[in-house]
Motif scaffolding. Structure first.
Motif, PDB file in Angstrom:
ATOM      1  N   UNK A 144      12.617  -1.765  -5.486  1.00 31.15           N
ATOM      2  CA  UNK A 144      11.992  -0.990  -4.420  1.00 31.15           C
ATOM      3  C   UNK A 144      11.391  -1.958  -3.407  1.00 31.15           C
ATOM      4  N   UNK A 145      11.668  -1.724  -2.137  1.00 31.90           N
ATOM      5  CA  UNK A 145      11.102  -2.567  -1.082  1.00 31.90           C
ATOM      6  C   UNK A 145       9.959  -1.817  -0.421  1.00 31.90           C
ATOM      7  N   UNK A 146       8.789  -2.470  -0.440  1.00 35.13           N
ATOM      8  CA  UNK A 146       7.555  -1.815   0.003  1.00 35.13           C
ATOM      9  C   UNK A 146       6.986  -2.499   1.241  1.00 35.13           C
ATOM     10  N   UNK A 147       6.589  -1.699   2.223  1.00 32.76           N
ATOM     11  CA  UNK A 147       6.068  -2.229   3.490  1.00 32.76           C
ATOM     12  C   UNK A 147       4.553  -2.114   3.587  1.00 32.76           C
ATOM     13  N   UNK A 148       3.953  -3.113   4.232  1.00 36.40           N
ATOM     14  CA  UNK A 148       2.514  -3.083   4.516  1.00 36.40           C
ATOM     15  C   UNK A 148       2.278  -3.821   5.823  1.00 36.40           C
ATOM     16  N   UNK A 149       1.397  -3.297   6.653  1.00 30.44           N
ATOM     17  CA  UNK A 149       1.115  -3.958   7.932  1.00 30.44           C
ATOM     18  C   UNK A 149       0.153  -5.128   7.778  1.00 30.44           C
ATOM     19  N   UNK A 150      -0.611  -5.144   6.699  1.00 31.18           N
ATOM     20  CA  UNK A 150      -1.635  -6.169   6.518  1.00 31.18           C
ATOM     21  C   UNK A 150      -1.049  -7.472   5.972  1.00 31.18           C
ATOM     22  N   UNK A 151      -1.772  -8.590   6.142  1.00 32.27           N
ATOM     23  CA  UNK A 151      -1.257  -9.895   5.707  1.00 32.27           C
ATOM     24  C   UNK A 151      -1.294 -10.073   4.193  1.00 32.27           C
ATOM     25  N   UNK A 152      -0.540 -11.041   3.731  1.00 27.77           N
ATOM     26  CA  UNK A 152      -0.528 -11.381   2.314  1.00 27.77           C
ATOM     27  C   UNK A 152      -1.952 -11.732   1.874  1.00 27.77           C
ATOM     28  N   UNK A 153      -2.355 -11.235   0.721  1.00 27.48           N
ATOM     29  CA  UNK A 153      -3.706 -11.482   0.236  1.00 27.48           C
ATOM     30  C   UNK A 153      -4.671 -10.352   0.533  1.00 27.48           C
TER      31      UNK A 153
END
Length: 325
Positions: free
Chosen positions: A27-36
């Motif tokens: 599953x490929x999951x998207x997030x607008x926030x940076x890693x961490x």
């Protein structure tokens, strides 16, 4: 735009294929926030647990920093099944799921504890059904903190200070109407454009929580932060219904368990990040207005409630949220 998005996704999938070749389900999951960032780390924990619970068969690949697009775009792509998962603020679903708008009503939640009690109970289950009707399977509710105003011009200490100022808001009618009720001018725009827009004077400021104010660097160009805490908007982790329906009941249960176990992890990380972000912003020299009379702000929201809490079922839902202990 859609063709470009799909091309980007296919390219990303090709690059990632070797690392996830051993997984039966990816599953490929998207997030607008940076890693961490706490939301990103919450989904990463969910990924670890899903892999453990499935003995390595289920993998979740997290794409932070808007690699797959801004929230509005990635939500749409998840509905279409192009993206498998998305983590986004409830506010970004306001124009898709009518019930989601109610959770963006200013001053609806009294505290984070109140919000948790609402989202973890029967009301959270009801909202999940509303999302499913829009081809999204809600699997986790994360913390998004309390949102407050920040700007580059002056300290905000009373409602009158907002008059005529230009504030970025999420692309949501509720947020636009909230700003209008306070006498300010709302400017909906993608999160990634806020820094340069404040810097160049296109807008005067925005509204968000401590970690976002920090991680985005907005405190560098908007030094005045007023803790009016007008919104406590939860975050949602959702899976495409198209992808979900293709999974076995056993795999669905694995994902639900992994998502549920990720909630307290994300919330703990959120509390820690809030504290760290506050300390960093204060040390930078930003001016924080902590003591403010919220009553005039709350009273100014009457037209917003009148506009959106119209149906009897919405009035009942708001009443039950407010009565939840």
């Amino acid at each position: 735009m859609k063709k470009t998005m799909i091309a980007t996704l296919l390219a990303s999938a090709a690059l990632a294929a070797p690392a996830f070749a051993e997984c039966e389900v990816t599953l490929r999951s998207s997030d607008t926030h940076p890693d961490g960032y706490p939301t990103v780390e919450g989904v990463k924990f969910m990924a670890e647990r899903a892999k453990e619970l499935s003995n390595g068969r289920i993998c979740i690949e997290v794409f932070p920093s808007s690699q797959l697009g801004e929230e509005k775009d990635t939500i749409e792509q998840t509905q279409f099944g192009v993206i498998d998962m998305v983590r986004a603020s409830f506010g970004s679903f306001n124009d898709i799921v009518p019930e989601a708008q109610l959770l963006s009503l200013p001053y609806l939640f009294r505290s984070e504890e109140h919000l948790h009690n609402v989202m973890d109970g029967p009301i959270g289950d009801e909202l999940a059904k509303a999302f499913e009707a829009k081809d999204l399977i809600a699997v986790a509710y994360y913390d998004g903190g309390s949102r407050s105003f920040y700007n580059s011009q002056k300290p905000i200490t009373k409602v009158e200070d907002l008059k005529g100022m230009k504030f970025r808001v999420m692309q949501s009618d509720v947020f636009v109407d909230m700003m209008s009720a306070l006498g300010a001018n709302a400017t909906p725009m993608p999160y990634g454009e806020v820094y340069s827009s404040i810097q160049t004077g296109v807008i005067d400021g925005a509204e968000n929580n401590w970690p976002s104010y920090d991680s985005s660097g907005h405190f560098e160009v908007a030094k005045y932060y007023t803790l009016d805490q007008h919104l406590m908007v939860p975050e949602l982790v959702a899976i495409s219904k198209i992808k979900w329906d293709a999974l076995s009941p056993e795999d669905q249960q694995v994902l639900r368990q992994a998502a549920e176990e990720s909630e307290p992890v994300q919330r703990k990380l959120w509390a820690e990040q809030e504290k760290a972000s506050e300390e960093k912003v204060v040390a930078s020299g930003a001016e924080v207005v902590r003591e403010i009379d919220k009553t005039p702000f709350i009273e100014a929201m009457a037209p917003v409630y009148e506009k959106y809490v119209t149906k009897s079922e919405y009035q009942d839902l708001v009443k039950r949220i407010q009565e939840t202990q």
